[in-house]
Design a protein around this motif. Sequence first.
Motif, short mmCIF file in Angstrom:
data_model
loop_
_atom_site.label_atom_id
_atom_site.label_comp_id
_atom_site.label_asym_id
_atom_site.label_seq_id
_atom_site.Cartn_x
_atom_site.Cartn_y
_atom_site.Cartn_z
N ARG A 144 37.71 46.70 -15.98
CA ARG A 144 39.14 46.38 -16.16
C ARG A 144 39.31 44.89 -16.47
NH1 ARG A 144 42.21 46.52 -18.93
NH2 ARG A 144 44.40 46.13 -18.59
N SER B 177 37.42 54.18 -21.10
CA SER B 177 38.63 54.53 -20.34
C SER B 177 38.80 53.61 -19.14
CB SER B 177 38.67 56.01 -19.96
OG SER B 177 37.54 56.37 -19.26
N LEU B 178 37.70 53.12 -18.56
CA LEU B 178 37.84 52.14 -17.47
C LEU B 178 38.26 50.77 -18.00
CD1 LEU B 178 34.73 53.08 -15.31
CD2 LEU B 178 37.13 53.49 -14.73
N THR B 179 37.76 50.44 -19.21
CA THR B 179 38.06 49.14 -19.80
C THR B 179 39.55 49.04 -20.18
OG1 THR B 179 35.81 49.06 -20.65
CG2 THR B 179 37.36 47.55 -21.65
N LEU B 180 40.09 50.15 -20.66
CA LEU B 180 41.48 50.16 -21.13
C LEU B 180 42.45 50.60 -20.04
CD1 LEU B 180 41.01 51.72 -24.69
CD2 LEU B 180 41.41 49.32 -24.11
N ASN B 181 41.93 50.90 -18.86
CA ASN B 181 42.75 51.42 -17.78
C ASN B 181 43.79 50.40 -17.30
OD1 ASN B 181 43.51 53.12 -15.65
ND2 ASN B 181 42.08 52.12 -14.26
N ASP B 182 45.06 50.71 -17.48
CA ASP B 182 46.10 49.78 -17.00
C ASP B 182 46.32 50.04 -15.54
OD1 ASP B 182 46.73 48.37 -19.39
OD2 ASP B 182 47.64 50.23 -20.12
N ALA C 189 34.86 50.13 -12.17
CA ALA C 189 36.31 50.09 -12.38
C ALA C 189 36.80 48.65 -12.41
CB ALA C 189 37.02 50.89 -11.29
N SER C 190 36.34 47.83 -11.44
CA SER C 190 36.90 46.48 -11.38
C SER C 190 36.31 45.58 -12.47
CB SER C 190 36.76 45.90 -9.97
OG SER C 190 35.70 45.02 -9.88
N ARG D 133 40.83 43.20 -19.88
CA ARG D 133 41.92 42.21 -19.95
C ARG D 133 41.51 41.02 -20.80
NH1 ARG D 133 43.58 43.53 -14.49
NH2 ARG D 133 45.16 45.13 -14.79
#
Length: 132
Positions: free
Chosen positions: A75, A127-132, A71-72, A79
């Motif tokens: 993300r 979905s984790l990469t684009l997760n706002d 997740a971290s 960005r």
Amino acid sequence: MGLNTELLRSSFNLVVEREPAITARFYGIFFDRYPQVVPMFSRNTPEKQQEMLTGALVAVLDHLEDAPWLASTLRTLGRRHEGYGVTAEMYDWVGECLLAAMAEVAGDDWSAEVEQAWVDAYGAIVSLTLND
Ligand code: HEM
């Protein structure tokens, strides 16, 4: 991630053993199908870009069971990609070309099951990469 981690790792290892230059093949397919992205890749040499992508894929495969790391890391990667001008649609293009490159190298060893495992994994990664 509830993914078929065994199958993902074994298929990735098979592909890399058969074609160590798999990421070069990926860029070949990507730039051929989506030439509009070519100018975005001008900061580094192709060799450096292939090395970065391989490193990212290997790191993700090493952490499939580590949700907080995924997740971290993803993300943060997402960005940086916004800064490169990457849009959500382009992630679909990359997924399509990555799977095409792996299927081509795997040949008869590619199957509907392997394909599905990668579609699921790539979807989870995006979905984790684009997760706002
Ligand atoms: C989940 C899929 C993706 C992964 C794992 C990935 C991985 C990477 C990595 C590790 C880098 C090195 C720099 C950094 O870490 O910021 C990078 C750079 C870059 N990526 Fe991605 N990427 C992905 C999707 C995409 C997509 C969809 C595009 C759309 C065109 C893209 C375009 C770029 C560009 C333009 C750079 C900078 C290249 C340069 O100037 O050297 N990436 N990517």
